[in-house]
Design a protein around this motif. Structure first.
Motif, short mmCIF file in Angstrom:
data_model
loop_
_atom_site.label_atom_id
_atom_site.label_comp_id
_atom_site.label_asym_id
_atom_site.label_seq_id
_atom_site.Cartn_x
_atom_site.Cartn_y
_atom_site.Cartn_z
N ALA A 1 10.60 -5.74 -2.33
CA ALA A 1 10.77 -5.05 -3.60
C ALA A 1 10.27 -5.89 -4.76
CB ALA A 1 12.23 -4.67 -3.81
N SER A 2 10.54 -7.18 -4.71
CA SER A 2 10.08 -8.08 -5.77
C SER A 2 8.56 -8.06 -5.86
CB SER A 2 10.57 -9.50 -5.51
OG SER A 2 11.97 -9.58 -5.57
N MET A 3 7.90 -8.12 -4.72
CA MET A 3 6.44 -8.14 -4.72
C MET A 3 5.88 -6.82 -5.22
SD MET A 3 3.80 -9.99 -4.34
CE MET A 3 3.39 -11.23 -3.12
N VAL A 4 6.48 -5.70 -4.82
CA VAL A 4 6.03 -4.39 -5.31
C VAL A 4 6.14 -4.33 -6.83
CG1 VAL A 4 6.54 -1.92 -5.35
CG2 VAL A 4 6.56 -3.16 -3.18
N GLN A 5 7.25 -4.79 -7.36
CA GLN A 5 7.46 -4.75 -8.81
C GLN A 5 6.47 -5.65 -9.54
OE1 GLN A 5 11.79 -5.61 -8.26
NE2 GLN A 5 12.07 -4.05 -9.82
N THR A 6 6.27 -6.85 -9.01
CA THR A 6 5.37 -7.80 -9.68
C THR A 6 3.92 -7.32 -9.63
OG1 THR A 6 6.84 -9.63 -9.09
CG2 THR A 6 4.60 -10.20 -9.76
N LEU A 7 3.48 -6.86 -8.47
CA LEU A 7 2.10 -6.39 -8.34
C LEU A 7 1.85 -5.16 -9.20
CD1 LEU A 7 1.62 -6.87 -4.50
CD2 LEU A 7 0.37 -8.08 -6.30
N THR A 8 2.84 -4.30 -9.31
CA THR A 8 2.70 -3.11 -10.15
C THR A 8 2.54 -3.51 -11.61
OG1 THR A 8 4.00 -1.76 -8.62
CG2 THR A 8 3.77 -0.95 -10.87
N THR B 1 -3.38 -5.93 -16.10
CA THR B 1 -4.75 -6.41 -15.94
C THR B 1 -5.74 -5.33 -15.53
OG1 THR B 1 -4.50 -6.93 -13.58
CG2 THR B 1 -3.81 -8.63 -15.17
N LYS B 2 -5.24 -4.19 -15.02
CA LYS B 2 -6.07 -3.10 -14.50
C LYS B 2 -6.88 -3.52 -13.27
CE LYS B 2 -4.53 -0.65 -17.86
NZ LYS B 2 -3.37 0.25 -17.59
N ASP B 3 -6.45 -4.59 -12.62
CA ASP B 3 -7.09 -5.05 -11.40
C ASP B 3 -6.63 -4.16 -10.25
OD1 ASP B 3 -7.88 -6.35 -9.05
OD2 ASP B 3 -7.60 -8.35 -9.91
N LEU B 4 -7.54 -3.38 -9.69
CA LEU B 4 -7.19 -2.42 -8.65
C LEU B 4 -6.66 -3.08 -7.38
CD1 LEU B 4 -10.12 0.13 -9.02
CD2 LEU B 4 -7.74 0.46 -9.69
N ASP B 5 -7.02 -4.34 -7.17
CA ASP B 5 -6.53 -5.03 -5.97
C ASP B 5 -5.02 -5.21 -6.03
OD1 ASP B 5 -7.18 -6.38 -3.44
OD2 ASP B 5 -6.41 -8.16 -4.45
N TYR B 6 -4.49 -5.41 -7.23
CA TYR B 6 -3.04 -5.53 -7.38
C TYR B 6 -2.36 -4.21 -7.02
CZ TYR B 6 -3.50 -10.05 -9.81
OH TYR B 6 -3.76 -11.36 -10.13
N GLU B 7 -2.93 -3.11 -7.46
CA GLU B 7 -2.37 -1.80 -7.13
C GLU B 7 -2.41 -1.57 -5.62
OE1 GLU B 7 -2.89 2.84 -8.51
OE2 GLU B 7 -4.68 1.66 -8.05
N LYS B 8 -3.54 -1.90 -5.01
CA LYS B 8 -3.70 -1.72 -3.57
C LYS B 8 -2.66 -2.52 -2.80
CE LYS B 8 -7.07 -2.55 0.13
NZ LYS B 8 -8.44 -3.07 0.45
N LYS B 9 -2.43 -3.74 -3.23
CA LYS B 9 -1.47 -4.60 -2.53
C LYS B 9 -0.03 -4.18 -2.81
CE LYS B 9 -4.18 -8.72 -1.53
NZ LYS B 9 -5.49 -8.06 -1.61
N ALA B 10 0.24 -3.60 -3.97
CA ALA B 10 1.58 -3.09 -4.24
C ALA B 10 1.91 -1.97 -3.26
CB ALA B 10 1.68 -2.58 -5.68
N LEU B 11 0.95 -1.10 -3.02
CA LEU B 11 1.14 0.00 -2.06
C LEU B 11 1.30 -0.55 -0.64
CD1 LEU B 11 -1.52 2.46 -3.51
CD2 LEU B 11 0.95 2.82 -3.48
N ALA B 12 0.50 -1.55 -0.30
CA ALA B 12 0.58 -2.15 1.04
C ALA B 12 1.93 -2.83 1.25
CB ALA B 12 -0.55 -3.16 1.23
N LEU C 1 6.89 2.25 -7.91
CA LEU C 1 5.61 2.87 -7.54
C LEU C 1 5.38 4.19 -8.25
CD1 LEU C 1 5.02 2.19 -3.75
CD2 LEU C 1 3.96 1.11 -5.72
N ASP C 2 6.45 4.87 -8.63
CA ASP C 2 6.32 6.13 -9.36
C ASP C 2 5.54 5.94 -10.68
OD1 ASP C 2 7.53 7.69 -7.50
OD2 ASP C 2 9.48 7.78 -8.49
N GLU C 3 5.53 4.71 -11.18
CA GLU C 3 4.86 4.44 -12.44
C GLU C 3 3.34 4.44 -12.30
OE1 GLU C 3 6.39 0.77 -13.93
OE2 GLU C 3 8.49 1.37 -13.69
N VAL C 4 2.86 4.24 -11.08
CA VAL C 4 1.40 4.11 -10.92
C VAL C 4 0.83 5.09 -9.91
CG1 VAL C 4 1.32 1.70 -11.62
CG2 VAL C 4 1.72 2.25 -9.22
N VAL C 5 1.66 5.74 -9.10
CA VAL C 5 1.16 6.63 -8.05
C VAL C 5 1.37 8.09 -8.46
CG1 VAL C 5 1.43 7.32 -5.66
CG2 VAL C 5 1.62 4.92 -6.28
#
Length: 282
Positions: free
Chosen positions: A203-210, A216-227, A278-282
């Motif tokens: 959960a911590s990682m999901v929150q931080t990556l989101t 930063t708008k770095d899509l890799d962070y979004e991808k890894k949050a979902l992963a 995740l609701d904030e970005v998905v």
């Protein structure tokens, strides 16, 4: 109703000096020997977030603010990195609706403490605030993102991204999130533990990556949050589903051979925090 109940609990465990305690008996007797920096910091985090929510009735927010302000009386006793991080995050949200130069000063003071820890511990192959990775690691990075958002100080952003990218390099394997195991952690120069894996780290990682993605708008962070979130749903080292759709609860983690089938309150809350984030970005 439940918000009021839990807020009354937090108020009950607060002493006259502002300290928020962590253990209470069935007879509602507070254990005054149980004070810990991290529990205190987490309470400030929750209270700060509560005060920032416009949908919450004003009388509830005012009560939360009163508890939070008293809790800051012992801020100078807090030095643990994760406790500091919780205070920064809570005060960031508190400051959104209750702008205060004093609050900003406290945030900057704590951010500078994290930067000092980072400078003292990092090397070319170890970009971290301590000599080991343990639990809820990403929350330290996250608090520096919040510090940057408040101050626009580039050194906070640089340290946040650099340390988060280091953590990513140690916890993602073949697209799967593998949190540092509780059974041994990961000391600098040693081997990382793979088990037991805990929901709090996910959960911590999901929150931080989101947050990192939103900033930063770095899509890799979004991808890894979902992963990382997929860990709950079976995309983990054991291919075990950790969230129980039938009960609505979350298992307590992954042992070496199987899931820990106990469904504790903290684990379930961590799942909900990750899902709501995740609701904030998905």
């Amino acid at each position: 109703g439940l918000i009021k109940t839990y807020l009354r609990y937090i108020k009950h465990v607060q002493d006259t000096d502002g300290k928020l305690y962590n253990l209470v008996s069935k007879e509602k007797i507070v254990d005054k020997k149980s004070w810990g920096e991290e529990a205190h910091g987490r309470a400030i985090n929750a209270l700060g977030f509560l005060t920032s929510m416009q949908i919450i009735p004003k009388e509830i927010k005012l009560e939360a603010e009163d508890i939070l302000v008293q809790a800051l009386n012992v801020a100078n006793e807090i030095h643990a990195p994760r406790a500091i991080s919780s205070v920064i995050s809570g005060l960031y949200y508190y400051n959104k609706e209750n702008y205060s130069g004093t609050t900003i000063k406290i945030i900057r003071k704590f951010a500078e403490e994290l930067i000092q820890l980072y400078q003292e511990n990092k090397t070319n192959d170890w970009r971290w605030f301590e000599q080991e990775l343990t639990y809820a690691n990403s929350k330290i990075c996250e608090s520096l993102f919040y510090s940057y958002m408040l101050s626009q100080n580039e050194k906070y952003l640089e340290a946040a991204k650099e340390s988060l990218n280091f953590l990513i390099s140690k916890t993602f394997e073949n697209g799967i999130f593998v949190p540092i195991g509780q059974n041994g952690w990961y000391k600098k120069g040693g081997k990382r533990a793979y088990y037991d894996q805990q929901p709090i780290d996910v959960a911590s990682m999901v929150q931080t990556l989101t947050l990192a993605y939103k900033l930063t708008k770095d899509l890799d962070y979004e991808k890894k949050a979902l992963a990382a979130f997929q860990w709950f749903l079976g995309k983990n080292t054991l291919n075990q589903v950790v969230y129980n759709e039938t009960t609505g609860g979350c298992y307590d983690g992954l042992d070496k051979k199987d899931a820990n089938l106990n469904q504790g309150a903290e684990s379930t809350l961590e799942y909900f925090l990750a899902r709501l984030t995740l609701d904030e970005v998905v």
